[in-house]
Design an enzyme around this catalytic site. Sequence first.
Site, PDB file in Angstrom:
ATOM      1  N   SER A  12       0.836  -1.194   0.000  1.00 18.99           N
ATOM      2  CA  SER A  12       0.000   0.000   0.000  1.00 18.99           C
ATOM      3  C   SER A  12       0.877   1.252   0.000  1.00 18.99           C
ATOM      4  O   SER A  12       1.697   1.416  -0.898  1.00 18.99           O
ATOM      5  CB  SER A  12      -0.951  -0.032   1.198  1.00 18.99           C
ATOM      6  OG  SER A  12      -1.948   0.963   1.078  1.00 18.99           O
ATOM      7  N   HIS A  28      -6.871  -5.692  -1.462  1.00 18.57           N
ATOM      8  CA  HIS A  28      -5.799  -4.713  -1.293  1.00 18.57           C
ATOM      9  C   HIS A  28      -4.761  -5.308  -0.352  1.00 18.57           C
ATOM     10  O   HIS A  28      -5.078  -5.684   0.777  1.00 18.57           O
ATOM     11  CB  HIS A  28      -6.340  -3.397  -0.720  1.00 18.57           C
ATOM     12  CG  HIS A  28      -5.305  -2.318  -0.586  1.00 18.57           C
ATOM     13  ND1 HIS A  28      -4.696  -1.739  -1.680  1.00 18.57           N
ATOM     14  CD2 HIS A  28      -4.764  -1.718   0.503  1.00 18.57           C
ATOM     15  CE1 HIS A  28      -3.830  -0.818  -1.261  1.00 18.57           C
ATOM     16  NE2 HIS A  28      -3.853  -0.797   0.055  1.00 18.57           N
ATOM     17  N   ASP A  75      -8.046  -2.884  -7.690  1.00 15.59           N
ATOM     18  CA  ASP A  75      -7.628  -2.753  -6.303  1.00 15.59           C
ATOM     19  C   ASP A  75      -8.735  -2.115  -5.454  1.00 15.59           C
ATOM     20  O   ASP A  75      -9.325  -1.095  -5.826  1.00 15.59           O
ATOM     21  CB  ASP A  75      -6.368  -1.886  -6.236  1.00 15.59           C
ATOM     22  CG  ASP A  75      -5.894  -1.646  -4.826  1.00 15.59           C
ATOM     23  OD1 ASP A  75      -5.318  -2.570  -4.237  1.00 15.59           O
ATOM     24  OD2 ASP A  75      -6.123  -0.538  -4.312  1.00 15.59           O
TER      25      ASP A  75
END
Length: 427
Positions: free
Chosen positions: A214, A371, A312
Site C-alpha cells: 500500500s 488490497h 484494487d
Amino acid sequence: MKRKMRRLVGLVALATLALATPGVEAQLLSDLAEAAENLLVRPLEAAWDATFGKAPDAAGTVYLELLPNATETGALCLDGSPAGYWFRKGWGDGKDKWLVFLEGGGWCFNEQDCYERSKTILGSSKQWAQTRSDRSSQIFSADPKENPDFYNWNLVDVAYCDGASFSGNVAEPITVNGEEIYFRGKNILEATVWHLKYGKGMTFATDVVLAGCSAGGLATLLHADWFETRLGPSVKNYKAISFSGFFPDTPNFQGEPWYPSVMKYVYEMQQVDIHSPGCLADNMNEQYKCFFAQNQYRHIKTPVFLANSVYDMYTISVIYNVSQQTIPENENNLVVPYLNDKSRSLWDLISWTGTWWAGKNGGFLHTCFTHCAGCLTDSGWSGVKVDGMSLRDYLGLWLRNQVARTREPCVYTLGEPFQCNPTCPPL
C-alpha cells in the site's frame, strides 16, 4: 589474539597521525576497517548467531526495536516519538539474507489530518506492540512450506508512522492545535538502514529485498534505487517488491481530480524527498508527479516485482470513489464498464513502460477485489492463480532470475458473478 589487538591499536594510532597526509590515510583506514572487522565484528557476529541465529519459536515472534538515536537523527513519528521496526534474526542459509518490509496505511492529506493521525499507531510509537507473530503476513511466515523463499531470512517490518510513504523531509516541526507535528519519513528510512547495518549485522548481507504494501508499496517504488546506495559492498543480490502500491493519477467516477490534488498537497506539505533524477528531470515544472507510481515506476533501475490488482479495493473505493454510498442507483449499470475501462488504463500505464518488460523485472497483475492480500493472506499469497500459478509461485521464479510476468488481466463480466477470475475471493 593479543598480537592482533596490538596491531589494531597500532593501526588506530597510525591512522590518526596520517589523517592530514594526502594519499596515505585511505589505505590505513582501509586496513583499520579490515582489522576491526576480523578482530571485533566477526567474532561478535558469530556469538550472536550462536545465541540468536536459530529458528524462531513456534509463534515466529518478531520483536519491536525503537531507534535509539531517533532524536539525534530526526527519525521521529508524527507526534515526535521514536520510529522503529519489528525484527527477527535470520538463521541457516538465510542468516545473511534480509527482507526489509515497509508497512502501509494510507496518507494524511493535510495538517489537521496529520494531527489526528498522530494520536494513532499510524502516527505514534507509544502504543506499538512489543512483539508480533509472523502470522501477521504470509511473507513473514517462518514456515518453509508457506514461505519457501523468505522463511529463514532476517525479517525487518518497518513501522509506518510518518503519513507520507517514508518520504517527508521538513527540518522543523509544525504546530497544529498547539502541538508539534513532525514530517520526517525520509529520516526514518535513513536511520533505520543505519541501525540495521551497524546494530543488527546487515553490513554483511549478501541478499537484500526491499518490499512494502500500500503506502509502503509506493514507498518501495519511490526509494528502491536510493536504498541500494545505502547498502554495503557485500550485497550481491538486491531487488524490490511493491505490493498494491500502484495508485493511478486519475479523476474519480464523478470526474473530480480528488486524488491528484490531495497527493500534490501531501508532497508540498511534507516536502517529499525522492531520489529519482530521471523522474524529477522529466517533470521539471511538476516534480510532485514523481510521487505517483506511474511516473516513478518507469524510472526504476532496481530489479522490481510489481504485485497489484487492476481492480484494487482501495483504488476503487477511495480514488475512484465507487461504493454503494457514492453511486446513485440509476447509475449502477455504468459501474462495471467504468471499472473495466480503468483496469485497461492501469494495464496500459504499467505495460507501456520498458520497466514492465525488462528481463530483470517481474509482476503479478490480477483482478481480485482486494488490497495487499498478496502478502497478507493465504488466498492472496498462494490461493489466487493466474495461468495456474500463484503470486508465491511467480515470486519464486523471479527471485531465481527466471521469467515471471503475468499477461494482460481479464475484465469483469457485465452480469453475475462479475469477477472474471474464479480463483479470486467472492466480491
